[in-house]
Design an enzyme around this catalytic site. Structure first.
Site, mmCIF file in Angstrom:
data_model
loop_
_atom_site.group_PDB
_atom_site.id
_atom_site.type_symbol
_atom_site.label_atom_id
_atom_site.label_comp_id
_atom_site.label_asym_id
_atom_site.label_seq_id
_atom_site.Cartn_x
_atom_site.Cartn_y
_atom_site.Cartn_z
ATOM 1 N N LYS A 27 26.355 23.443 78.225
ATOM 2 C CA LYS A 27 26.976 22.146 78.524
ATOM 3 C C LYS A 27 27.077 21.329 77.248
ATOM 4 C CE LYS A 27 25.513 18.085 79.801
ATOM 5 N NZ LYS A 27 26.522 17.172 79.189
ATOM 6 N N GLU B 102 14.127 20.275 71.782
ATOM 7 C CA GLU B 102 14.141 19.651 70.451
ATOM 8 C C GLU B 102 14.550 18.209 70.683
ATOM 9 O OE1 GLU B 102 15.398 17.860 67.436
ATOM 10 O OE2 GLU B 102 17.030 19.314 67.285
ATOM 11 N N CYS C 8 17.991 13.207 64.413
ATOM 12 C CA CYS C 8 16.688 13.151 65.072
ATOM 13 C C CYS C 8 15.532 13.164 64.084
ATOM 14 C CB CYS C 8 16.544 14.319 66.050
ATOM 15 S SG CYS C 8 16.833 15.932 65.288
ATOM 16 N N GLU D 119 12.994 5.091 68.315
ATOM 17 C CA GLU D 119 14.066 5.779 67.595
ATOM 18 C C GLU D 119 15.352 4.965 67.695
ATOM 19 O OE1 GLU D 119 15.502 10.375 67.162
ATOM 20 O OE2 GLU D 119 15.204 9.609 69.192
#
Length: 544
Positions: free
Chosen positions: A235, A311, A345, A442
């Protein structure tokens, strides 16, 4: 040849890291003597990036349907959704919107291809040749793929064309090299038995990739899964579906059998949830936010307890010691944070600087941010394009406001750039404290937070005081200091005097809430293999 290719790929990243943009005049004058933007001139962050007329992308969008069982098809519902140009917010194309019914169709195709099809039954050599042919096709279509990635994502075209797309073909060649080297063991037993340990493909792999590096994450996921003989339902992120659809067509041109790779574009709560909870999916791999990773893990557990690799997010420390070459450290820290519009990230989003060099570092970081070239990512020399969409754009601006409100010093930037598209000024905060939101969460944007420290043990403790543990950076000329930090920092990757070096053979993944398992390298193959012991009695054995 392989070593030379690996060095070339790493050097591409290094050149991106170390290169400085060509100098441009600090003040531009119009004919009337006032300062302002001259047409066709690259822009620093203080000018309106959106004032430029967007460059027409040198590629056409042709693939907008789902790929199921080797054919491009409409969604079962007939629905489509728009994918947007981050430079303008305008629609690039409408893409098929897959949901649970389409996931069912894709999984059924992948299951049949695994259970009955030729892919897991091919010789390893033939599977390897298909991956190598695919890598050659990636190289052949490099410029079109890079243009799609830039158009859909907003990243600089030079970054996509010179670094990311070549890394995709390099990764595929790396995994092609592993295909005929995946083997089991014969192990001795305490008795007359012949014991084989087999490494078998796990089956149907469900994979969900993010929007920040769409094509690279496609390669990180698909490469090891196919190398091990599995079939895949992938996806795409709803923000960036185009490049995966394009390259999947190249995979079939390379000879991939129908049903081995299936691509479903759609949204997380529908297509993503259906894939993670599907009873006929044998394994799930996900890259994205930590909060979504938790949902993926729960859905996988509640269905058929399928194994999961994740991850996830990061809040990576970048530690600069007092023996550092400050000019080099400033450039490296700038790259570690602002690369890919800060949408990375593992970005070095907590810049810890020793108090002896702190003030100099802050001033030079301010000057470097002011020199950063922001504008249309198709324009040569641009370092920073727009953020991915309005949701991420507004989220970053809220974090910047939070930093100001909590008492951090806004050194540079802090505002929207222009009035069209999702451009944000490169932003630098100093005097950031560990308890501030911008220090803990983040941001995923072009916002550098600079902290002060005075002791090695202190910075180790503070750097590790995060729920994340994806990556870290260390800048020092002292080998003992480097050794102390690399062993003490609880992170899956520690870069010393470099950052964002992504070789195909280097494993990548996190500690703590940054994920489970590893991408790339030999460790990634373990995610897609089952281990089976086969024990057979031996009669009248000549030896044991």
């Amino acid at each position: 040849m392989a070593a030379a290719t690996r060095r070339a790929a790493s050097s591409l990243v290094s050149r991106c890291l170390l290169a400085r943009p060509a100098a441009v005049p600090s003040a531009l004058r119009r004919p009337d003597g006032t300062r302002g933007l001259l047409p066709g001139v690259l822009q620093r962050f203080g000018t309106a990036a959106a004032a430029e007329e967007p460059i027409s992308p040198p590629v056409q969008v042709r693939d907008t349907q789902l790929l199921i069982n080797g054919k491009f098809v409409d969604a079962a519902s007939g629905k489509t959704f728009p994918t947007l140009d981050p430079r303008t917010g305008e629609v690039i194309a409408r893409v098929a919107e897959g949901d649970a019914e389409d996931i069912d169709r894709a999984v059924a195709a992948a299951r049949k291809a695994f259970d009955e099809g030729p892919w897991p039954r091919m010789t390893a050599y033939e599977r390897s040749r298909i991956l190598l042919r695919f890598a050659d096709l990636i190289d052949k279509h490099n410029d079109d793929i890079a243009a799609l990635e830039t158009w859909d994502n907003g990243k600089p075209y030079e970054q996509a064309a010179k670094i990311e797309v070549p890394m995709v073909s390099r990764l595929m060649r790396y995994y092609a090299g592993w295909v005929d080297k995946i083997h089991g063991l014969i192990v001795p037993a305490d008795g007359p038995h012949h014991v084989q340990v087999l490494h078998e493909p796990i089956g149907v792999a469900g994979q969900i990739i993010p929007w920040n590096f769409p094509l690279l994450m496609f390669a990180w996921k698909v490469g090891p899964a196919l190398a091990c003989g599995n079939t895949v339902v992938l996806k795409t992120a709803e923000q960036t579906p185009l490049s995966a659809l394009y390259v999947s067509k190249l995979f079939h041109e390379a000879g991939l059998p129908d049903g081995v790779l299936n691509i479903v574009s759609g949204f997380g709560p529908t297509a993503g949830a259906a894939l993670a909870s599907h009873m006929d999916v044998d394994k799930v791999a996900f890259t994205g936010s930590t909060d979504t990773g938790k949902i993926i893990m729960e859905l996988s557990a509640r269905s058929n307890l399928k194994p999961v690799t994740l991850e996830l997010g990061g809040k990576s420390p970048f530690i600069i010691m007092d023996d550092a070459d400050i000019d080099h450290a400033v450039e490296l820290a700038h790259f570690a944070l602002f690369f890919n519009q800060g949408q990375c990230c593992c970005a070095g989003s907590r810049t810890f600087v020793h108090e002896r060099v702190y003030d100099e570092f802050v001033e030079k970081s301010k000057a470097r941010a002011a020199r950063r070239v922001v504008g249309d990512p198709f324009r040569k020399g641009v370092e920073q394009g727009p953020q991915i969409d309005d949701e991420q754009f507004n989220k970053i601006l809220r974090y910047i406001k939070s930093g100001v409100d909590s008492g951090a010093t806004l050194v540079s930037g802090g505002e929207r750039l222009g009035d069209k598209g999702y451009y944000i000024q490169p932003t630098v905060f100093s005097d950031v404290q560990d308890n501030m939101k911008i220090a803990q969460e983040e941001i995923f944007g072009p916002v550098q937070s600079i902290f002060k420290f005075n002791d090695l043990n202190e910075v180790i403790k503070r750097a590790n005081a995060s729920r994340y543990g994806l990556a870290a950076g260390v800048f020092t000329n002292n080998l003992n200091t480097a050794n102390t930090l690399t062993r003490a920092l609880r992170a899956g990757t520690v870069w010393v005097n470099c950052f964002d070096i992504f070789d195909a053979a280097i494993p990548f993944g996190g500690y703590k809430m940054s994920g489970i398992g590893r991408e790339k390298g030999v460790d990634s193959l373990k995610n897609y293999l089952q281990v089976k012991a086969v024990v057979t009695p031996i009669k009248n054995a000549a030896w044991l």
